[in-house]
Design a protein around this motif. Structure first.
Motif, mmCIF file in Angstrom:
data_model
loop_
_atom_site.group_PDB
_atom_site.id
_atom_site.type_symbol
_atom_site.label_atom_id
_atom_site.label_comp_id
_atom_site.label_asym_id
_atom_site.label_seq_id
_atom_site.Cartn_x
_atom_site.Cartn_y
_atom_site.Cartn_z
ATOM 1 N N SER A 84 -30.673 -34.769 51.908
ATOM 2 C CA SER A 84 -29.320 -35.310 51.761
ATOM 3 C C SER A 84 -28.256 -34.251 52.055
ATOM 4 C CB SER A 84 -29.140 -35.886 50.359
ATOM 5 O OG SER A 84 -29.409 -34.880 49.411
ATOM 6 N N LYS B 298 -36.709 -38.354 53.536
ATOM 7 C CA LYS B 298 -36.422 -39.744 53.182
ATOM 8 C C LYS B 298 -34.931 -39.965 52.913
ATOM 9 C CE LYS B 298 -38.499 -43.226 50.245
ATOM 10 N NZ LYS B 298 -39.237 -43.409 49.003
ATOM 11 N N GLU B 299 -34.313 -38.970 52.291
ATOM 12 C CA GLU B 299 -32.899 -39.119 51.929
ATOM 13 C C GLU B 299 -31.960 -38.775 53.078
ATOM 14 O OE1 GLU B 299 -32.435 -40.408 49.004
ATOM 15 O OE2 GLU B 299 -34.578 -40.242 48.584
ATOM 16 N N GLY B 300 -32.529 -38.333 54.182
ATOM 17 C CA GLY B 300 -31.695 -37.893 55.304
ATOM 18 C C GLY B 300 -30.988 -39.053 55.978
ATOM 19 N N ALA B 301 -29.827 -38.736 56.606
ATOM 20 C CA ALA B 301 -29.029 -39.792 57.227
ATOM 21 C C ALA B 301 -29.431 -39.950 58.691
ATOM 22 C CB ALA B 301 -27.559 -39.452 57.103
ATOM 23 N N ASP C 146 -34.167 -30.749 50.676
ATOM 24 C CA ASP C 146 -33.328 -31.854 50.226
ATOM 25 C C ASP C 146 -32.550 -32.359 51.441
ATOM 26 O OD1 ASP C 146 -31.690 -33.632 49.068
ATOM 27 O OD2 ASP C 146 -30.656 -32.223 47.735
#
Lengths: 293, 533
Positions: B112, B179-182, B110
């Motif tokens: 995020s 994909k959700e990473g900053a 995950d």
């Protein structure tokens, strides 16, 4: 109906192409202080060449080269709409768009280059090499201008691009992009100073060296039609297209005369000079033009 | 076992691997080739980072051993060093991810939860792995050498499929797992420009090559550069454009490398300066190559245009005008090497002394297959769009319109493949008929030296095939010459000198005299004592 429309488009391109070809020889002769040939000279030359008894060939690829070139020119004429409204003289433009046409413009010359190469004549391939080397810099400003036009209209479709200019043509809305594209356009039309490809004194007419008789006639005819297609492209992209045939003739004529006069007074750039000039001045204009969008 | 969200993506890449490798399987190195195929399967169908890494490493090593049968030692060292560098970077990224997630399974990741610094560090490490595999300029040395020194068949595999491993890694990592990473957007911006700069420089390098496979190697680097650029947009339509270009590039490179393998088998020559005039000896091969270069140049009437169109419209949609200008510039420059490829081998005058062999029949199959698919895709440009669209949807992007297989849709317009081909076909046949019907008869020249030569008569020893040297004038153009002159190998050579100096310094510690060692031990002891206090 569509078939008639297509034939009419080809006929107009062929007729005006040769008329402008004759005018070009006449006008540039006047600029140089000569009388020049009659208006119909190029047309009668092409017919004469077509009925010559013998034409030299070097094999099947040589034979097919001019055919591919001419097919490319025909496609260009058919995929660029002549008018900005109505249903007539639209050709196959609804099946393509500006990006397709930009690539179709290179298809014919590349096909012909195969024929030129198969003749084994070094002057032919020298001309092709000059052409392709010049092309890498020649296309860049035109592409930048076309990108600007497409982003501005939000589409690559000719109809939408012309519609977007209903209040103000792109020439006035984006003068720098127009300037960049116009300099490239001079090169596409084979005008000085960017006419190094077929320089007769240097590379013996370049790509056209070995072609004679009916092959040369076909190349002359396609060149006339192709030139008209290029004028058409500029008119559609920067002058909002034309409402009717009269306006189209007037606009293409003005553009053609401008290109002819500029071409008549400039000396020829070498290949390296062409590339360096095109990368420096018009490309910079194009980049600034895009930044101002 | 393998059920993660991008299974169709894995199918696409593995399907392409099968398409490339199966027709090229030979008794020689059969086991290694099968191992390579297996490693690709493991890589594409992995459901955990550990499996992915094992596939990645197996792929590197099996191709290293296949390459070892023909390449020079220096080339092999370069191959393994660059690829190990890439693999270590990948391992570093995986280790960091494991540190934060506590698991290597795809489903447990995950992004995020990752702090920005860790996400950016992981992104940078992954970029190194992807860039090495894709041969981004500066990291491309191994690509050119290994493509030109592999056996002709293995060159085809290297270019057609192995060069896509980096693309796959990028998609899986950045568009699925992270994909959700900053990730800092600047990193993707840099990646986009690196891709396009790579494609421009590689295109100029390709033009100035004399060896066929080196030209194609640089061409591969340039094409992968486009894919890298377009992927950096991180958009659905860009992903589909990138995948479409991956598919097209695989077909083109399979066709071109196999065509060159045939020519090498026939002539035993590899340089343009030693070839020429093969058109009338091998007309079928000539036609196949013409299909390949027209597709490579991205011309309409062959499949190559479809993916270029999607790439351009994706960049237009994002309003990336300068990036698009640079991509189109590189694409227009590619016409020159495309023509050089066909002229140098098939056109111009034939060298005198040439003795010709026969090309293995089996070399034709992959070429015919690729050519047929390229023609089919030109006629039905939307044929793969449905599949690519489903992949996009699986990865969370909007679907593309593929309601009419003849029409390729984009947000910036569409085109009809059938109309284009039909119009060209009718014009071609009509004009050919016109020429045939003309009163003028075509007379074939008997002696190939019977050419217009400024009023002189060339002799058999006159070098008329010097057109193979096209592209040399690029060295005189002020802004291109430095690109051709500065070789990244100089940088790596300097780095290797510094490394060897440093290791010499370290090794000198082991060869000191007894007194020096005693002194050093005393010094160390004192330091330890001081540290202890």
């Amino acid at each position: 109906m569509l078939l008639l429309d297509l034939l009419l488009m080809l006929l107009i391109a062929y007729g005006f192409g040769f008329l402008y070809y004759g005018l070009y020889r006449n006008l540039s002769a006047r600029v140089h202080g000569r009388f020049g040939p009659s208006l119909a000279q190029s047309f009668s030359d092409s017919i004469k060449l077509f009925v010559k008894e013998e034409s030299t060939t070097f094999g099947w690829m040589f034979y097919l080269g001019p055919v591919i070139m001419a097919s490319g020119a025909v496609l260009n004429v058919l995929f660029i709409p002549f008018l900005n409204q109505g249903e007539s003289l639209q050709g196959l433009s609804s099946y393509g768009n500006l990006i397709v046409v930009l690539y179709l413009m290179v298809l014919g010359p590349l096909g012909n280059a195969l024929g030129v190469g198969s003749s084994g004549n070094p002057f032919g391939v020298m001309g092709v090499t000059r052409g392709l080397t010049r092309l890498l810099a020649l296309e860049l400003p035109f592409y930048l201008a076309a990108i600007g036009v497409m982003i501005d209209a939000g589409s690559a479709d000719f109809g939408i691009i012309m519609q977007a200019q209903s209040t103000q043509s792109n020439m006035f809305a984006h003068p720098l992009l127009f300037a960049a594209a116009f300099i490239s356009f001079l090169g596409f039309m084979g005008k000085s100073p960017f006419d190094v490809v077929g320089a007769p004194q240097e590379v013996y007419s370049g790509p056209a060296t070995e072609f004679s008789g009916k092959f040369l006639a076909l190349l002359m005819s396609q060149s006339a039609m192709f030139s008209f297609a290029k004028l058409l492209l500029m008119v559609n992209l920067f002058w909002g297209g034309a409402d009717h045939l009269g306006e189209l003739v007037a606009k293409t004529f003005v553009l053609f005369v401008a290109a002819t006069f500029i071409g008549s007074v400039y000396a020829r750039f070498s290949t390296v000079q062409s590339v360096e000039f095109l990368i420096r001045i018009p490309t910079l204009l194009g980049i600034v033009g895009l930044a101002l969008l | 076992m393998f059920h993660f969200e991008a299974t169709l993506l894995a199918h696409l890449f593995f399907g392409l691997s099968l398409l490339v490798i199966l027709p090229l399987l030979r008794r020689r190195d059969l086991v290694l080739h099968l191992l390579l195929l297996l490693s690709l399967g493991i890589l594409f169908y992995a459901s955990s980072l550990a499996t992915l890494f094992i596939g990645w490493e197996m792929m590197g090593w099996s191709s290293y051993f296949i390459l070892a049968s023909s390449a020079r030692v220096a080339t092999l060292q370069r191959y393994i060093l660059f690829n190990l560098g890439g693999a270590f970077a990948l391992l570093g990224a995986i280790a960091l991810l494991y540190g934060f997630m506590g698991s290597l399974e795809y489903r447990d990741i995950d992004a995020s939860l990752l702090p920005p610094w860790a996400m950016n560090a992981i992104a940078l490490l992954l970029f190194v792995a992807v860039f090495v595999k894709s041969g981004i300029i500066g990291l491309h040395d191994w690509v050119v050498d290994s493509y030109s020194e592999a056996t002709p068949l293995f060159s085809a595999i290297l270019s057609a499929i192995l060069s896509k491993a980096g693309i796959y890694l990028f998609i899986v990592m950045f568009m699925v797992l992270l994909k959700e990473g900053a990730t800092e957007p600047l990193l993707f911006e840099i990646m986009a420009w690196l891709g396009v700069i790579t494609s421009i420089v590689a295109t100029f390098k390709a033009i100035s090559q004399d060896e066929m496979r080196r030209l194609l190697a640089y061409s591969s680097i340039a094409q992968i550069g486009y894919i890298i650029t377009i992927l950096a947009l991180m958009q659905g339509f860009a992903l589909e454009a990138a995948l479409y270009h991956t598919l097209i590039h695989t077909l083109i490179k399979l066709l071109l490398f196999m065509n060159i393998a045939s020519i090498i088998a026939i002539t035993q020559k590899e340089r343009f300066s030693e070839l020429g005039g093969m058109i009338y000896h091998a007309p079928v091969l000539f036609l196949l190559l013409v299909i390949g270069i027209i597709a490579l140049a991205g011309m309409p009437l062959l499949g190559g245009f479809n993916s270029k169109f999607l790439i351009y419209t994706a960049l237009l949609e994002e309003k990336r005008a300068l990036l698009l200008g640079a991509v189109m510039f590189s694409s227009a420059s590619a016409f020159l090497y495309c023509y050089k490829l066909v002229y140098g081998i098939y056109l111009g005058q034939r060298p005198q002394e040439a003795s010709l062999h026969v090309s293995p029949k089996s070399y034709y199959l992959p070429q015919l297959l690729s050519a047929a698919l390229l023609v089919l895709l030109a006629l039905l440009p939307s044929l793969p769009v449905g599949y690519l669209s489903v992949i996009g949807v699986e990865l969370g992007f909007a679907p593309l319109d593929d309601s009419n297989l003849f029409i390729l849709q984009s947000a910036f317009g569409s085109f009809h493949g059938g109309a284009l081909m039909g119009a060209f076909g009718v014009a071609f046949v009509a004009l050919l008929g016109l020429l045939q019907l003309a009163h003028s008869k075509a007379k074939k020249v008997k002696d190939p030296l019977d050419i217009s030569y400024c009023g002189e008569v060339p002799r058999s020893e006159t070098n008329l095939h010097f057109g193979y040297g096209m592209g040399y004038e690029l060295h005189r153009i002020s802004f291109i010459a430095p690109l051709l002159r500065h070789h990244s190998r100089v940088l790596w050579d300097r780095l290797s000198l510094i490394a060897s100096d440093f290791s010499a310094l370290l090794s000198s510690l082991y060869s000191l005299s007894a007194q020096h060692v005693t002194l050093l031990a005393l010094l160390l002891f004192t330091l330890l004592l001081l540290g202890g206090q």
